[in-house]
Design a protein around this motif. Structure first.
Motif, PDB file in Angstrom:
ATOM      1  N   LEU A 213       0.815  -1.211   0.000  1.00  0.00           N
ATOM      2  CA  LEU A 213       0.000   0.000   0.000  1.00  0.00           C
ATOM      3  C   LEU A 213       0.842   1.252   0.000  1.00  0.00           C
ATOM      4  CD1 LEU A 213      -2.873  -1.012   2.383  1.00  0.00           C
ATOM      5  CD2 LEU A 213      -2.798  -1.023  -0.103  1.00  0.00           C
ATOM      6  N   GLN A 214       2.071   1.160   0.406  1.00  0.00           N
ATOM      7  CA  GLN A 214       2.902   2.344   0.405  1.00  0.00           C
ATOM      8  C   GLN A 214       4.158   2.124  -0.430  1.00  0.00           C
ATOM      9  OE1 GLN A 214       2.447   2.737   4.422  1.00  0.00           O
ATOM     10  NE2 GLN A 214       0.681   4.041   3.981  1.00  0.00           N
ATOM     11  N   GLY A 215       4.704   3.233  -0.837  1.00  0.00           N
ATOM     12  CA  GLY A 215       5.875   3.152  -1.703  1.00  0.00           C
ATOM     13  C   GLY A 215       7.088   2.598  -1.002  1.00  0.00           C
ATOM     14  N   ALA A 216       8.059   2.227  -1.775  1.00  0.00           N
ATOM     15  CA  ALA A 216       9.377   1.866  -1.297  1.00  0.00           C
ATOM     16  C   ALA A 216       9.370   0.694  -0.342  1.00  0.00           C
ATOM     17  CB  ALA A 216      10.055   3.070  -0.663  1.00  0.00           C
TER      18      ALA A 216
ATOM     19  N   ASP B 293     -12.994   3.066  -8.100  1.00  0.00           N
ATOM     20  CA  ASP B 293     -14.339   2.652  -7.712  1.00  0.00           C
ATOM     21  C   ASP B 293     -14.301   1.574  -6.636  1.00  0.00           C
ATOM     22  OD1 ASP B 293     -13.399   0.562  -9.158  1.00  0.00           O
ATOM     23  OD2 ASP B 293     -14.983   0.563 -10.687  1.00  0.00           O
ATOM     24  N   ALA B 294     -13.122   0.970  -6.404  1.00  0.00           N
ATOM     25  CA  ALA B 294     -13.008  -0.028  -5.347  1.00  0.00           C
ATOM     26  C   ALA B 294     -11.579   0.012  -4.853  1.00  0.00           C
ATOM     27  CB  ALA B 294     -13.357  -1.412  -5.893  1.00  0.00           C
ATOM     28  N   PRO B 295     -11.331  -0.441  -3.656  1.00  0.00           N
ATOM     29  CA  PRO B 295      -9.967  -0.393  -3.140  1.00  0.00           C
ATOM     30  C   PRO B 295      -9.030  -1.271  -3.967  1.00  0.00           C
ATOM     31  CG  PRO B 295     -11.529  -0.904  -1.371  1.00  0.00           C
ATOM     32  CD  PRO B 295     -12.285  -0.994  -2.661  1.00  0.00           C
ATOM     33  N   ASN B 296      -7.832  -0.791  -4.183  1.00  0.00           N
ATOM     34  CA  ASN B 296      -6.828  -1.583  -4.887  1.00  0.00           C
ATOM     35  C   ASN B 296      -5.463  -1.206  -4.340  1.00  0.00           C
ATOM     36  OD1 ASN B 296      -5.081  -2.877  -6.519  1.00  0.00           O
ATOM     37  ND2 ASN B 296      -5.895  -2.059  -8.448  1.00  0.00           N
ATOM     38  N   GLY B 297      -4.922  -2.077  -3.519  1.00  0.00           N
ATOM     39  CA  GLY B 297      -3.647  -1.796  -2.886  1.00  0.00           C
ATOM     40  C   GLY B 297      -2.496  -1.787  -3.861  1.00  0.00           C
ATOM     41  N   ASP B 298      -2.707  -2.353  -5.038  1.00  0.00           N
ATOM     42  CA  ASP B 298      -1.612  -2.462  -6.004  1.00  0.00           C
ATOM     43  C   ASP B 298      -1.567  -1.296  -6.967  1.00  0.00           C
ATOM     44  OD1 ASP B 298      -1.031  -4.852  -4.858  1.00  0.00           O
ATOM     45  OD2 ASP B 298      -2.253  -5.991  -6.257  1.00  0.00           O
TER      46      ASP B 298
ATOM     47  N   GLY C  28      -7.032   2.740   0.075  1.00  0.00           N
ATOM     48  CA  GLY C  28      -6.786   1.969  -1.144  1.00  0.00           C
ATOM     49  C   GLY C  28      -7.670   2.418  -2.281  1.00  0.00           C
ATOM     50  N   LYS C  29      -8.548   3.364  -2.013  1.00  0.00           N
ATOM     51  CA  LYS C  29      -9.480   3.821  -3.044  1.00  0.00           C
ATOM     52  C   LYS C  29      -9.078   5.177  -3.587  1.00  0.00           C
ATOM     53  CE  LYS C  29     -14.338   3.606  -3.421  1.00  0.00           C
ATOM     54  NZ  LYS C  29     -15.692   3.491  -2.863  1.00  0.00           N
ATOM     55  N   THR C  30      -8.652   6.040  -2.711  1.00  0.00           N
ATOM     56  CA  THR C  30      -8.216   7.370  -3.119  1.00  0.00           C
ATOM     57  C   THR C  30      -6.704   7.447  -2.953  1.00  0.00           C
ATOM     58  OG1 THR C  30     -10.277   8.251  -2.284  1.00  0.00           O
ATOM     59  CG2 THR C  30      -8.516   9.832  -2.784  1.00  0.00           C
ATOM     60  N   TRP C  31      -6.037   7.665  -4.077  1.00  0.00           N
ATOM     61  CA  TRP C  31      -4.575   7.694  -4.057  1.00  0.00           C
ATOM     62  C   TRP C  31      -4.086   9.111  -4.335  1.00  0.00           C
ATOM     63  CZ3 TRP C  31      -1.362   3.739  -2.735  1.00  0.00           C
ATOM     64  CH2 TRP C  31      -1.939   2.464  -2.602  1.00  0.00           C
ATOM     65  N   VAL C  32      -3.129   9.533  -3.487  1.00  0.00           N
ATOM     66  CA  VAL C  32      -2.578  10.876  -3.666  1.00  0.00           C
ATOM     67  C   VAL C  32      -1.108  10.747  -4.060  1.00  0.00           C
ATOM     68  CG1 VAL C  32      -2.143  13.107  -2.582  1.00  0.00           C
ATOM     69  CG2 VAL C  32      -4.134  11.735  -1.884  1.00  0.00           C
ATOM     70  N   PHE C  33      -0.770  11.331  -5.214  1.00  0.00           N
ATOM     71  CA  PHE C  33       0.617  11.314  -5.665  1.00  0.00           C
ATOM     72  C   PHE C  33       1.171  12.721  -5.570  1.00  0.00           C
ATOM     73  CE2 PHE C  33      -1.500   7.784  -7.657  1.00  0.00           C
ATOM     74  CZ  PHE C  33      -0.594   6.742  -7.523  1.00  0.00           C
ATOM     75  N   HIS C  34       2.247  12.886  -4.772  1.00  0.00           N
ATOM     76  CA  HIS C  34       2.843  14.210  -4.618  1.00  0.00           C
ATOM     77  C   HIS C  34       3.882  14.415  -5.699  1.00  0.00           C
ATOM     78  CE1 HIS C  34       0.760  14.411  -0.804  1.00  0.00           C
ATOM     79  NE2 HIS C  34       1.283  13.220  -0.477  1.00  0.00           N
ATOM     80  N   ILE C  35       3.674  15.430  -6.492  1.00  0.00           N
ATOM     81  CA  ILE C  35       4.511  15.609  -7.684  1.00  0.00           C
ATOM     82  C   ILE C  35       5.802  16.333  -7.317  1.00  0.00           C
ATOM     83  CG2 ILE C  35       4.609  16.620  -9.999  1.00  0.00           C
ATOM     84  CD1 ILE C  35       2.634  14.228  -9.518  1.00  0.00           C
ATOM     85  N   ARG C  36       6.904  15.799  -7.846  1.00  0.00           N
ATOM     86  CA  ARG C  36       8.219  16.348  -7.571  1.00  0.00           C
ATOM     87  C   ARG C  36       8.343  17.737  -8.206  1.00  0.00           C
ATOM     88  NH1 ARG C  36      12.644  13.387  -6.069  1.00  0.00           N
ATOM     89  NH2 ARG C  36      11.635  11.444  -6.673  1.00  0.00           N
ATOM     90  N   GLN C  37       8.911  18.640  -7.473  1.00  0.00           N
ATOM     91  CA  GLN C  37       9.043  20.009  -7.978  1.00  0.00           C
ATOM     92  C   GLN C  37      10.422  20.224  -8.578  1.00  0.00           C
ATOM     93  OE1 GLN C  37       6.253  22.236  -7.941  1.00  0.00           O
ATOM     94  NE2 GLN C  37       5.498  20.171  -7.607  1.00  0.00           N
ATOM     95  N   GLY C  38      10.498  21.150  -9.533  1.00  0.00           N
ATOM     96  CA  GLY C  38      11.798  21.527 -10.092  1.00  0.00           C
ATOM     97  C   GLY C  38      12.261  20.646 -11.224  1.00  0.00           C
TER      98      GLY C  38
ATOM     99  N   SER D   7       6.357  11.024  -3.680  1.00  0.00           N
ATOM    100  CA  SER D   7       5.846   9.998  -2.762  1.00  0.00           C
ATOM    101  C   SER D   7       4.357   9.856  -3.028  1.00  0.00           C
ATOM    102  CB  SER D   7       6.097  10.413  -1.315  1.00  0.00           C
ATOM    103  OG  SER D   7       5.387  11.623  -1.058  1.00  0.00           O
ATOM    104  N   TRP D   8       3.759   8.858  -2.415  1.00  0.00           N
ATOM    105  CA  TRP D   8       2.330   8.619  -2.647  1.00  0.00           C
ATOM    106  C   TRP D   8       1.729   7.950  -1.437  1.00  0.00           C
ATOM    107  CZ3 TRP D   8       6.430   6.427  -5.010  1.00  0.00           C
ATOM    108  CH2 TRP D   8       6.660   5.054  -4.798  1.00  0.00           C
ATOM    109  N   GLU D   9       0.428   8.097  -1.274  1.00  0.00           N
ATOM    110  CA  GLU D   9      -0.225   7.462  -0.120  1.00  0.00           C
ATOM    111  C   GLU D   9      -1.699   7.264  -0.396  1.00  0.00           C
ATOM    112  OE1 GLU D   9       1.126  10.696   1.743  1.00  0.00           O
ATOM    113  OE2 GLU D   9      -0.681  11.896   1.571  1.00  0.00           O
ATOM    114  N   SER D  10      -2.264   6.382   0.407  1.00  0.00           N
ATOM    115  CA  SER D  10      -3.697   6.159   0.333  1.00  0.00           C
ATOM    116  C   SER D  10      -4.168   5.696   1.696  1.00  0.00           C
ATOM    117  CB  SER D  10      -4.023   5.094  -0.710  1.00  0.00           C
ATOM    118  OG  SER D  10      -5.392   4.757  -0.636  1.00  0.00           O
ATOM    119  N   ASP D  11      -5.312   6.190   2.098  1.00  0.00           N
ATOM    120  CA  ASP D  11      -5.842   5.759   3.385  1.00  0.00           C
ATOM    121  C   ASP D  11      -6.662   4.505   3.243  1.00  0.00           C
ATOM    122  OD1 ASP D  11      -4.689   7.903   4.595  1.00  0.00           O
ATOM    123  OD2 ASP D  11      -6.418   9.211   4.208  1.00  0.00           O
TER     124      ASP D  11
END
Lengths: 520, 306, 538, 317
Positions: free
Chosen positions: A16-19, A164-169, A102-112, A96-100
């Motif tokens: 569910l989490q990166g790295a 539309d549904a949780p997906n940890g992958d 598994g349904k809503t995924w937030v990807f933080h975009i690298r700056q610069g 980095s990225w995260e999800s609480d």
């Protein structure tokens, strides 16, 4: 004519989490195979001769379908997420990225980070790049991966993807090579543009011939992209590739004819790199049709094949015997101790008798399009099977159109899977009842039940047990003969330096040889 | 060293051919003797090679130490007493496959060429005889087909119709038939203006009789010569097709495909692929030596008669 | 006349190769030639005339070898001389004039280039000098436009002119000896005269010695001082021209003299209705008209000769009658009924009624079929004969043409002589049991003795079977021998027609007169007198 | 001359007919191939909807005759369209490769034609000599090896030892000399392939003429054998020789896909095979038409040249 999407579309890690590091996906090179232990240094022109590449290759990320397009894309583009040599997911354009849930995924975009054109990489560019593969009019090969995506929106410096549904992958999807980040305008990318934020800038490209790229001076990754210049050549003929390497016209080639690996090694002009993985060669049978609807027949075939011999002759030793198991040694729950099936004509005859027959005559449809050496493998199979009273009539099909006309159309064929890093993914795409690529049309009640159960099982041991039982079921009751896992084999000039660990996720160091390797 | 062996081989072969010619002269029935007498050494050599090939093709199961498809050991074994020419990439006996290859190669090439000649020459003779719109239609169509590169066209057709031995024969024959048509037509155009054809036409003979009895026997010599060359080129076509990914059905041994299968080895100076390639080359040279002799005879006799 | 000896051939034996065997073409021939002398060599085909002529140049054709005897030319032994020495002689001191100038001129080069080749290569004169010299020679040989004819290609020059141009080419180096190998045989009679006259004048003017090879006695009588007669590689008789003409000694010579004596008895004018009628026929090849308003009748049991020189349209008439060339106007009637113009529209019986015999027996017989098949086919096809009946019919036909059935029935045409082939052509026509037979120059490719045999055979068959012949020929001797009625054609028109006595009795039409007067006679002075007469009447 | 021009006009008209037939045959043969551009572009991963979408986008959902008609009307207006696969204009795609193909064909011809003529003439001159037989056997051996195999052997001999490169990397900035050097091995391979045919034809044509009376006449004029062959036989043998050269040139332009693959030479053959396998019909058609035009034009050129070398045909008009 490769169909790499099938080969292993996703190297899912089920996290569910990166790295998160998993398994033994990478390879620690033995000392003898190592290049001089020099630190990476900058400079030089890296010329790659690939046995792929087609004059119809283009820039549209949705249509990249062969190793040439993949390496070329990796040289000029970044994705949101990179799979490193150890098999870990690490941030690329997504820091980095995260999800609480598994349904809503937030990807933080690298700056610069900037594109080759000098424009900054923005959230809008990322959204446009993703949307290129999504929607009714999308003509991307990975369109179906976005089917569960309900919404993609910007949230400050982040991209929020709602499923539309949780997906940890889901993060694994974002590492797919198709998902190149390209500059967008009006929410769309230009699929004929070469502009990317990758390590090299395109100088020229003739489809099916060559591409030349120069180092991106503003590349954001430290300690990567060592070459001044990269040239990627399409050399379809394997002898021509060998000659090009031996005469110093290229520094790296792929797809070496197994028959010549030994000779090439003996010449001492090149380094052979052989990376074991989960990729495997398959002979699927149509389990709905006679005689393959009888498991005894299937078992008879499984005992009528000489796996050791095949690894030796078809792979030139660069691979491993498989026990009809689509789950490979690089998988977490690989069932290594399952009782092996050796070549045993008597046993095969026994099963044949159990099926109520003395002998059996079946056609096997093959083409080298299925995997390189498929025709030879079929011939070997036919020879050993003959000793068990099974008469396999080898039918050589045209390479052209093999996947349309033969695969999943004829009852007994040759096929190839790139393997999946995650058991569930492998089984779901290839063995679950009704799965689109269930090329043996196999249905097994217990197996399907376990498959669903294992997905939600949290107890590691129980899960292992379930997956191993499933492997056993496929191996002894499935409708596929899987004789071997093949290595990725490549050869480099002696002056090419590589990291100690080379990724087993995709060929050529996960397509990233251009940014990870160097010239000594 | 290799050259020395080659030179020795050639000298020995021609010596043998000379002996054979002498023996044939002694044994042959009287009416053949004069035909054999003016046979040059090259033709004797050619006949000898062809005879050996036919013998090998017919007696393959007796001569070959192992079955054609059987895997007898590990791959690429060196030459040895047990495996005279070593083993191939799957561990099959190379010598046996070469011997069986004679059967398949010569058989397929013969069937293909024969078919191409039957279709091509009949159409060509017919077009030349009838002339007019029939000739125009056929010739324009054949022209168009010939304007498509033959290898690519064969590739296209084989992809459409599959690659069984039968389709292989049919497709190569169809493509070759266009070439045969052209030759047959131009040869026949020289014949149809002869007075004996005019006489037969004025007698009220039908096309089929004219083609069969009046034209064909006279067009035979150049067609046979062409047959010799085309026959040899069938192997090359099969070889090129297998280079492009289509070829003969395994596990049949065929020289053209055997060259392709082992071709990469030549990159390392390994002579394995030279064996089937040499077998093809030897047959080509032999067939053409005989054809040259026959053509020479045909033209020589004509001069005498005229 | 009897200067020093230029060429001396003694006991010459030349062998030719057939398969593995060598057979003798010349069997010990002697020939002596003095400077400035012209010797005529006479013989049927296969007598070895050309072989002897070429041997005089030290040359043997491929497949031939000189196996015995000596050839001395001006003191040089040509049998032992090196190729280089012989090459130096050929074209320079000994030259050759071939039978067919059209075939012996290289089609790719202009006449002047071919003329200049020998003198320049042999170093006799420069190219510019040769060109100048050529014009003079062309003029002497009475070629039209001598200044520019050299700059034409061979195909742009007519046959008679080419033959003279070739003579000029042979004379370019002013050789001591010229071999003339049947230089006028392929020409029309009217053209032949001009060529003969030109050659004779040129040879006399330069006092060149010559060997003149021909099968035509009348021609050689005009040209040669002495005559040697060859038969199957051996010399039969040798004598001074006038002496020999006056009193031939050897039996063979006498038979040569005796030919042309055959003549069909004059028949009364026809009373029956015509069998075949050509009515106002015009025809053309493409846009080029070749026949204009041609009409004539052919009566049962009679022979109609259609006479004309090449290009007169006489063969086209045959094509119209057989239906190979549908006429653009007019029609052909058979027994009063109009025949469909195209043979494909004719019934099998109409086709059967009218058979054809061709000039070149070689191309008229399929070389791959046996005589049984060739003769049997029409009999089987038209008359439905099968098995024994067919066999019997074939044998009867072979006997009719005086060939032994047992030894001939299974032969191929290549195993026959020219005359025998022509007989097979006749048998094939007879096999259809026709009413009309069209004979297209059937004797022109044959030796005179053989010709005579064929004519007699045709005459015999006509009286036995009541056939009507249409005889197409350019040879007036043949007409004289066999015709009942004559049609004279020129430029696609009929210039005169009637029964033979009518046409051959003066006064003649001018063209008929020209034709008749151009036939060489066995009189050494004929050519001289004729030229004088023509010059006078101009 | 007027006749010559009429012949050229007539032959060009027939050539257009040939091109039309070729385009029909190629179009419908490509239609018969399994799959279409959309499915091959998307590969195995494609879902039916994606394929359908791509098909719509590419206009492949129209019936085949309609698509043929659209292509034909476009082509007649000189618009050969864009490659459906990567949307590059076909003219751009083909131009460079056509240049390469023609360069290689001419290069090989420049080596092969003089070689074949010299060998053929010498073989005719020394008929049935050891030289004749050896040249004949050598030539036959060369053509009886598959092309790729000849290429591999040449690479083994001449590239691995470093004399010539084993693959051709021509770029727009390569000088002519560099091009000649780099393309030497493919040109040599093709030379070996085509020389035999031309040599045998030259020999046969000359020998055929040696029985002509004018050759005997030349001998009787005391001309040397070499002069006889060169001046008297060769000019008359030109027509068949020109024809066989034209056929081989056509082959060098249209039939060298195997050599292109082995030497990684970016020519039209490889492009056509690629486009066939991807069902990129517009490109396939364009190349097929180029090949067919080359065939037609070369044959026409051969006939015109034969006419020009033959004074009989030249002065008839």
């Amino acid at each position: 004519m490769t169909h790499d999407l099938r080969k292993g579309a996703l190297t899912r890690r089920g996290v569910l989490q990166g790295a998160t590091a998993l398994g033994a996906a990478g390879l620690i090179l033995p000392g003898s195979m190592r290049a001089a232990r020099a630190e990476p240094q900058r400079g030089g022109t890296f010329r790659i001769g690939l046995g792929h590449g087609n004059t119809t290759d283009g820039y549209d990320p949705g249509l990249w379908d062969n190793l040439y397009a993949q390496v070329f894309a990796a040289a000029r583009h970044n994705q949101l997420i990179e799979v490193d040599a150890d098999g870990q997911l690490i941030g690329e354009i997504a820091e980095s990225w995260e999800s609480d849930d598994g349904k809503t995924w937030v990807f933080h975009i690298r700056q610069g980070v900037t594109f080759h054109s000098g424009k900054d990489v923005t959230v809008a560019d990322v959204i446009a790049s993703l949307n290129h593969h999504r929607g009714d009019d999308a003509t991307s090969a990975i369109k179906q991966f976005f089917d569960p995506v309900v919404e993609i929106r910007a949230d400050g410096q982040s991209v929020v993807v709602t499923l539309d549904a949780p997906n940890g992958d889901f993060p694994y999807l974002m590492s797919d090579y198709h998902l190149a980040i390209m500059p967008g305008s009006d929410g769309k990318i230009d699929p004929t543009s070469t502009d990317g934020c990758g390590p090299y800038i395109v100088e020229s490209f003739e489809p099916g011939v060559q591409a030349s790229l120069n180092r991106n001076p503003d590349y954001w990754k430290p300690g990567r992209a060592h070459f001044d210049r990269v040239e990627i050549l399409a050399i379809l003929d394997s002898a021509a590739r060998l000659n090009a390497l031996m005469t110093g016209q290229v520094e790296l080639i792929d797809q070496i004819d197994p028959a010549t690996i030994g000779m090439l090694e003996a010449r001492n002009v090149a380094r052979i790199i052989s990376i074991p993985g989960n990729a495997h060669y398959v002979f699927p049978m149509d389990s709905r049709a006679a005689p393959f609807n009888d498991n005894n027949v299937r078992l008879a075939l499984k005992y009528a094949i000489d796996r050791e011999d095949m690894v030796e002759k078809i792979l030139g030793g660069h691979g491993a015997v498989s026990n009809d198991n689509p789950i490979g040694p690089a998988n977490r729950y690989f069932y290594a101790d399952m009782e092996p099936k050796t070549f045993d004509p008597d046993r095969a005859k026994y099963y044949l008798r159990q099926a109520g027959m003395d002998s059996l005559t079946i056609p096997l449809h093959v083409a080298d399009a299925a995997f390189s050496g498929a025709v030879d493998a079929g011939a070997l199979f036919a020879e050993t099977a003959r000793q068990a009273g099974i008469n396999i009539n080898l039918v050589r099909e045209p390479n052209d159109g093999y996947w349309d006309n033969v695969w999943m159309q004829k009852p007994f064929v040759a096929s190839y899977w790139g393997g999946r890093a995650v058991e569930d993914h492998m089984f779901t795409t290839g063995y679950a009842a009704g799965a689109a690529w269930n090329d043996s049309f196999w249905e097994h009640e217990r197996f399907n039940e376990l498959l669903v159960k294992a997905r939600s099982e949290v107890d590691e041991d129980l899960r292992r047990e379930m997956y191993q039982e499933m492997q056993r079921i496929v191996s002894f009751e499935g409708a596929v003969v899987i004789p071997m896992n093949n290595n990725y084999v490549m050869a480099t000039a002696l002056n090419i330096g590589t990291p100690d660990q080379i990724s087993a996720n995709w060929n050529l160091d996960g397509f990233r040889c251009v940014e990870r390797w160097w010239m000594t | 060293m290799g050259w020395l062996f080659l030179a020795f081989g050639i000298v020995a072969a021609f010596g043998l051919a000379a002996l054979l010619r002498r023996a044939a002269l002694q044994l042959a029935p009287a009416e053949w003797r004069s035909a054999l007498a003016d046979m040059p050494l090259t033709a004797a050599f050619g006949l000898m090679v062809i005879a050996i090939y036919i013998f090998v093709a017919l007696a393959a199961p007796l001569l070959a130490p192992f079955p054609e498809r059987e895997v007898v050991g590990s791959q690429f074994q060196p030459w040895s007493l047990q495996h005279w020419l070593g083993t191939d990439r799957l561990g099959r006996d190379m010598a046996s496959r070469l011997i069986y290859g004679a059967r398949n190669t010569v058989g397929i090439a013969f069937a293909t060429t024969a078919l191409a000649f039957i279709v091509g020459s009949l159409l060509g003779l017919w077009a030349a005889l009838r002339g007019g719109w029939l000739d125009q239609t056929l010739s324009r169509f054949v022209d168009a087909l010939m304007a498509i590169p033959s290898l690519i066209f064969s590739l296209l057709l084989l992809t459409i119709f599959g690659t069984s031995v039968l389709t292989l024969i049919l497709v190569i024959a169809a493509v070759d038939a266009t070439r045969v048509y052209r030759i047959a037509r131009s040869v026949a155009q020289g014949i149809v203006v002869m007075d004996y054809i005019e006489a037969a036409r004025l007698r009220g003979e039908g096309s089929w009789y004219l083609i069969r009895r009046e034209i064909l026997p006279n067009a035979l010599a150049p067609l046979v010569a062409e047959f010799g060359l085309r026959f040899c080129f069938v192997f090359l076509t099969i070889s090129s097709l297998s280079f492009l990914g289509l070829g003969i059905q395994p596990p049949l041994a065929d020289w053209g495909s055997m060259v392709r299968e082992n071709a990469t080895l030549i990159t390392f100076g390994d002579i394995t692929p030279l064996l089937p390639a040499g077998a093809i080359a030897l047959l080509t040279v032999a067939v053409n030596f005989v054809v040259d002799w026959q053509l020479y005879r045909a033209s020589g006799l004509k001069e005498q008669a005229g | 006349m009897t200067g020093e000896v230029l060429l001396e051939i003694r006991n010459l034996v030349i062998e030719g190769r057939a398969g593995e065997e060598w057979s003798r073409i010349l069997r010990g021939v002697n020939l002596t030639l003095h400077r400035g002398e012209v010797v005529g060599l006479i013989g049927e085909s296969g007598a070895g005339k050309s072989t002897l002529g070429l041997a005089a140049m030290g040359f043997a054709r491929d497949g031939c070898r000189i196996s015995a005897g000596s050839i001395r030319f001006d003191g040089i032994d040509l049998r032992t001389a090196s190729e280089r020495v012989k090459r130096g002689l050929r074209g320079k001191r000994i030259a050759y004039v071939a039978q067919s100038a059209a075939a012996s001129f290289n089609p790719s080069h202009k006449l002047i280039d071919q003329y200049a080749e020998a003198p320049v290569t042999h170093g006799v004169m420069s190219r510019a000098q040769a060109e100048k010299d050529a014009v003079a020679l062309y003029e002497r040989l009475r070629l039209p436009n001598p200044e520019e004819i050299g700059f034409r290609y061979p195909h742009q020059v007519s046959g008679g002119q080419l033959q003279r141009a070739m003579t000029a080419m042979a004379m370019a180096c002013r050789p001591d000896l010229i071999i003339f190998d049947e230089p006028t045989t392929a020409l029309d009679v009217t053209t032949q005269i001009e060529v003969l006259a030109a050659i004779r004048d040129a040879v006399r003017a330069f006092d060149t010695a010559a060997i003149y090879i021909t099968h035509d006695l009348a021609v050689v009588a005009q040209m040669a001082d002495r005559i040697t007669i060859l038969l199957r590689g051996e010399e039969v008789e040798e004598n001074d021209t006038r002496a020999m003409l006056a009193a031939p000694r050897a039996a063979y010579t006498k038979t040569l003299w005796a030919v042309r004596r055959f003549q069909r008895a004059d028949q009364p004018p026809p009373r029956e209705a015509p069998l075949l009628s050509v009515r106002k026929v015009s025809a053309s090849y493409g846009k080029k008209p070749v026949l204009h308003d041609v009409s004539f009748d052919l009566y049962p049991g009679r022979t109609l000769a259609v006479v004309g020189e090449s290009g007169s349209g006489k063969s086209t008439v045959a094509r119209v009658i057989t239906g190979l060339l549908p006429p653009s106007a007019g029609e052909v009637m058979l027994e009063g009924a109009s025949l469909p113009p195209d043979y494909r529209a004719r019934t099998r019986d109409q086709l059967r009624q009218c058979q054809m015999i061709y000039q070149m027996a070689d191309t008229a017989l399929n070389p791959k079929l046996t005589l049984r098949q060739i003769i049997g086919r029409p009999a089987a096809m038209y008359l439905g004969l099968r098995g024994r009946a067919l066999e019997a019919r074939i044998r009867a036909l072979l006997e009719m043409i005086e060939l032994d059935p047992d030894s001939f029935i299974d032969r191929l045409p290549s195993e026959l002589s020219g005359g025998q082939k022509q007989r097979i052509g006749i048998a094939r026509a007879l096999a259809a049991e026709p009413k009309v037979i069209i004979c297209d120059e059937v004797t022109s490719a044959l030796d005179q003795i053989v010709q005579e045999g064929i004519l007699r055979l045709l005459d015999k068959l006509q009286s036995e079977l009541g056939l009507a012949y249409m005889f197409i020929t350019h040879d007036l001797a043949t007409v004289r021998a066999i015709a009942d009625d004559v049609v004279v054609m020129q430029h696609g028109r009929v210039v005169e027609q009637g029964t033979k006595p009518e046409v051959f009795t003066p006064p003649h039409q001018p063209y008929t007169e020209l034709l008749l007067s151009s036939v060489p006679r066995m009189d050494p002075d004929w050519l001289t007198n004729l030229l004088a007469a023509r010059a006078a009447s101009d | 001359m007027a006749a010559l021009i009429r012949m050229i006009a007539q032959r060009l008209a027939l050539g257009v007919l040939t091109l039309f037939i070729v385009s029909v045959v190629i179009f419908f043969a490509t239609e018969l191939l399994p799959g279409d551009l959309a499915s091959t572009l998307l590969g195995q991963a494609a879902t039916p909807e994606t394929v359908a979408a791509l098909r719509r986008q590419l206009g492949l959902d129209l019936p085949a005759p309609v698509r043929y008609w659209n292509w034909l009307t476009g082509a007649l207006q000189g618009d050969f369209g864009v490659s459906l696969a990567n949307r590059r204009p076909i003219a751009d795609l083909i131009a460079a490769r056509l240049g390469n193909t023609i360069f290689l064909a001419l290069y090989a011809a420049a080596l092969a034609v003089p070689l074949a003529l010299i060998l053929g003439i010498l073989a005719a001159l020394w008929r049935n000599s050891v030289f004749d037989r050896a040249a004949n056997a050598g030539a036959l051996t060369a053509i009886s090896f598959p092309e790729f195999f000849v290429a591999y052997i040449l690479v083994l001999w001449l590239a691995q030892s470093g004399y010539f490169p084993s693959m051709v990397r021509i770029s727009p900035v390569s000088t002519f000399g560099e091009k000649l050097y780099m393309a030497f091995l493919p040109a040599l391979t093709l030379t070996l392939v085509v020389t035999a045919h031309m040599m045998r034809m030259t020999r046969a044509a000359i020998i055929n003429l040696m029985a002509q009376p004018y050759i005997e006449m030349a001998r009787l004029k005391g001309m040397s054998p070499l002069r006889i062959v060169l001046r008297h036989a060769l000019p008359n043998a030109l027509a068949p020789i020109i024809n066989v050269i034209a056929i081989n040139l056509a082959y060098l332009i249209t039939g060298v896909v195997v050599v292109e693959v082995v030497f990684v030479y970016p020519g039209l053959g490889q492009l056509m095979v690629d486009s066939v396998s991807k069902r990129d019909i517009a490109v396939v058609q364009a190349i097929a038409l180029i090949f067919a035009s080359a065939y037609v034009l070369l044959n026409l050129t051969a006939d015109v040249l034969s006419t020009l070398t033959n004074p009989r045909l030249m002065s008839k008009g």
